[in-house]
Design an enzyme around this catalytic site. Structure first.
Site: not given
Ligand code: BES
Ligand code: ZN
Ligand code: MN
Length: 523
Positions: A290, A297, A308, A367, A369, A371
């Protein structure tokens, strides 16, 4: 790159006479204050199981361990050369904390202690455990915990080093567990069960720890499908053309930014004989890496996003254990897989995507993704027909903020969330129910589509809850469901502790198996 394995067996001979490289005993911290957990430090207390070793030391074992610095604190390991007092050349005393009044230590205490002990004995080919196993109805759960702790604490990912590391010792190859009766059928069944369960946890750790260039969606799908076929499960793999043609808009959108195309793997366990007629679906997020996509990111720590796919790894591995445990309930695993990359073909903020169930989603942040791929997979699981749907994913950083690195967040049908919490407590994978508030859903109203993928103002308030609220849109009314956010507990970036090694933890494989067995037994 898979890990080497550890084998378990039961023994009922005198631990003092076992021809092993080391023997593990337990020690309690005995406090003298009014409150056993916060009182002043007192003397050490040998745990049950250490009697014959203590006798061989002529009553000097406790004092010697104290001299070596033992306090009996949880996870503490103290090694002592036996100098011919017992057959094994080494005793390892593992701390179990204060002795619980009138009871054996909790299963999780022993699971962690055993993991720490077996890890500390790396380099010894054959070790024996002589730990406090209760002589009552708790016996199976405690034996199970000790067995799991041994197999998981002994886990080590093979890795990619081209030259052998002289300082690295081989994990323990063989663990003997001292029990009152090694021929006892129930005890042997627990060892078989623990071997299947821990094997699944180790497989999921291996998949999580595999470098992301080696485990892009086609390779991950192939690895899961191969293992599942070998285990006797029914396997269906949808490729990118089939996903597009089948209306899987979310998986297709996320996957289109990568040269390695997306997949949806479906694994089915069909029980033989009588069942209670219940069907269980397990769904796991399989983002093999991811980057965040166009909403990229920051570089710092991005490598951890190789984990992920921990949800899909857990579901795939749990299905392998299900094929071995043969529960009397139908279980179907769904593993949507994609690599979230930024490129000229990526999906973008502003896109509107039609999902598998026909709902239209306005993308605001590429990001978010997980869901997108999960919505499709959950809708497919509902279309196939199920009574219970457990979905697990490294969905939000908000889970880590809210509950930390050890406790998963659970959202969904309240009764089922409670059931997940109970199952998690039983296996030592804590999970905590969270709400799905109306105002959070309101904040996700889209001007143009049926729902926004995240809060329309990009407000991060209730971040974890937004994930649950979004996923609810892809479950049909008759299905009881639970979303288990494992962003924190699925990956351990600190030093090894208990039966957790560095990297993938295998959470929530054991919870999923507990839930499947619960449904098989209780409907
Ligand atoms: N895979 C990440 C979430 C994550 C964060 C997993 C830290 C493990 C450790 C997810 O896809 C993500 O990027 N989530 C974003 C959501 C936001 C863009 C609404 C997040 O957590 O910031
Ligand atoms: Zn993710
Ligand atoms: Mn993400």
């Amino acid at each position: 790159m898979t890990s080497s394995s550890t084998t378990l067996s039961l023994v009922d001979t005198d631990p003092a006479e076992l021809a092993v490289d080391a023997i593990v005993i337990g020690v309690h911290s005995q406090t003298t204050g009014p409150d056993a957990t916060s009182g002043p430090a007192g003397t050490l207390l040998l745990a049950d199981g250490a009697e014959s070793i203590a006798a061989a030391f002529d009553g000097k074992l406790t004092a010697t361990l104290a001299l070596l610095g033992a306090t009996g604190g949880p996870g503490e390991v103290i090694k002592l050369a036996t100098l011919g007092t017992v057959t094994a050349p080494l005793v390892l005393a593992v701390g179990l904390g204060p002795e619980p009044t009138g009871a054996a230590p909790a299963p999780e205490t022993l699971r962690r202690a055993t993991g720490a002990a077996v890890r500390a004995l790396a380099g010894a080919p054959r070790v024996a455990l002589s730990l406090p196993l209760p002589d009552n109805a708790d016996a199976p759960a405690v034996l199970r915990a000790v067995a799991e702790g041994a197999l998981l604490g002994g886990y080590r990912f093979a890795g990619y080093k081209t030259t052998p590391q002289p300082s690295r010792r081989e994990p323990v190859a063989e663990v003997l567990i001292a029990v009152p009766d090694a021929a006892d059928e129930a005890a042997r069944a627990e060892i078989d069960r623990a071997t299947a369960v821990a094997g699944a946890v180790r497989t999921s750790r291996d998949w999580v720890n595999t470098a992301p260039n080696e485990l892009r969606p086609p390779a991950f799908a192939e690895a899961v499908a191969t293992a599942a076929r070998a285990a006797g499960l029914d396997v269906e793999v949808l490729d990118e053309q089939e996903l597009r043609a089948g209306g899987y808009g979310g998986i297709t959108a996320v996957g289109q930014g990568s040269e390695a195309p997306p997949r949806l793997v479906k694994l089915t366990w069909t029980p033989v004989g009588e069942t209670n007629g219940k069907r269980v679906a397990l769904v796991g997020k399989g983002i093999t890496f991811d980057t965040g996509g166009i909403s990229i990111k920051p570089a710092q720590g991005m490598w951890e996003m190789k984990s992920d796919m921990a949800g899909a790894a857990a579901v795939g591995a749990a299905m392998l254990a299900i094929a071995a445990l043969k529960p009397s309930v139908t279980v179907t695993g769904y593993l949507p897989m994609a690599e979230n990359m930024p490129s000229g073909t990526s999906y973008r903020p502003g896109d509107v995507v039609t999902m598998f169930n026909g709902k239209r989603v306005e993308v605001l942040n590429t990001d978010a993704e997980g869901r997108m791929i999960l919505g499709d997979a959950m809708a497919r699981a509902c279309a196939d027909g199920t009574d219970y749907l457990f979905e697990t994913s490294t969905l939000t950083g908000g889970q880590v903020i809210a509950l930390g690195k050890r406790i998963a967040g659970v959202m969904g049908t309240p009764e089922l969330c409670e059931r997940v919490k109970v199952a998690g407590d039983a296996v030592g994978e804590p999970a905590w129910p969270m709400p799905l508030p109306d105002d959070v859903r309101k904040g996700m109203d889209s001007d143009v589509a049926d729902i926004s993928q995240v809060n329309a103002g990009m407000d991060r308030a209730g971040h974890m809850l937004q994930g649950g609220v979004f996923l609810r849109e892809f479950v049909t009314d008759e299905v009881a469901w639970a979303h288990i956010d494992i962003a924190g507990p699925s990956y351990h970036s600190g030093e090894p502790t208990g039966y957790w090694t560095k990297g993938g933890t295998g959470v929530p494989v054991r919870t999923l198996l507990q839930l499947v067995e619960d449904v098989a037994a209780n409907g």
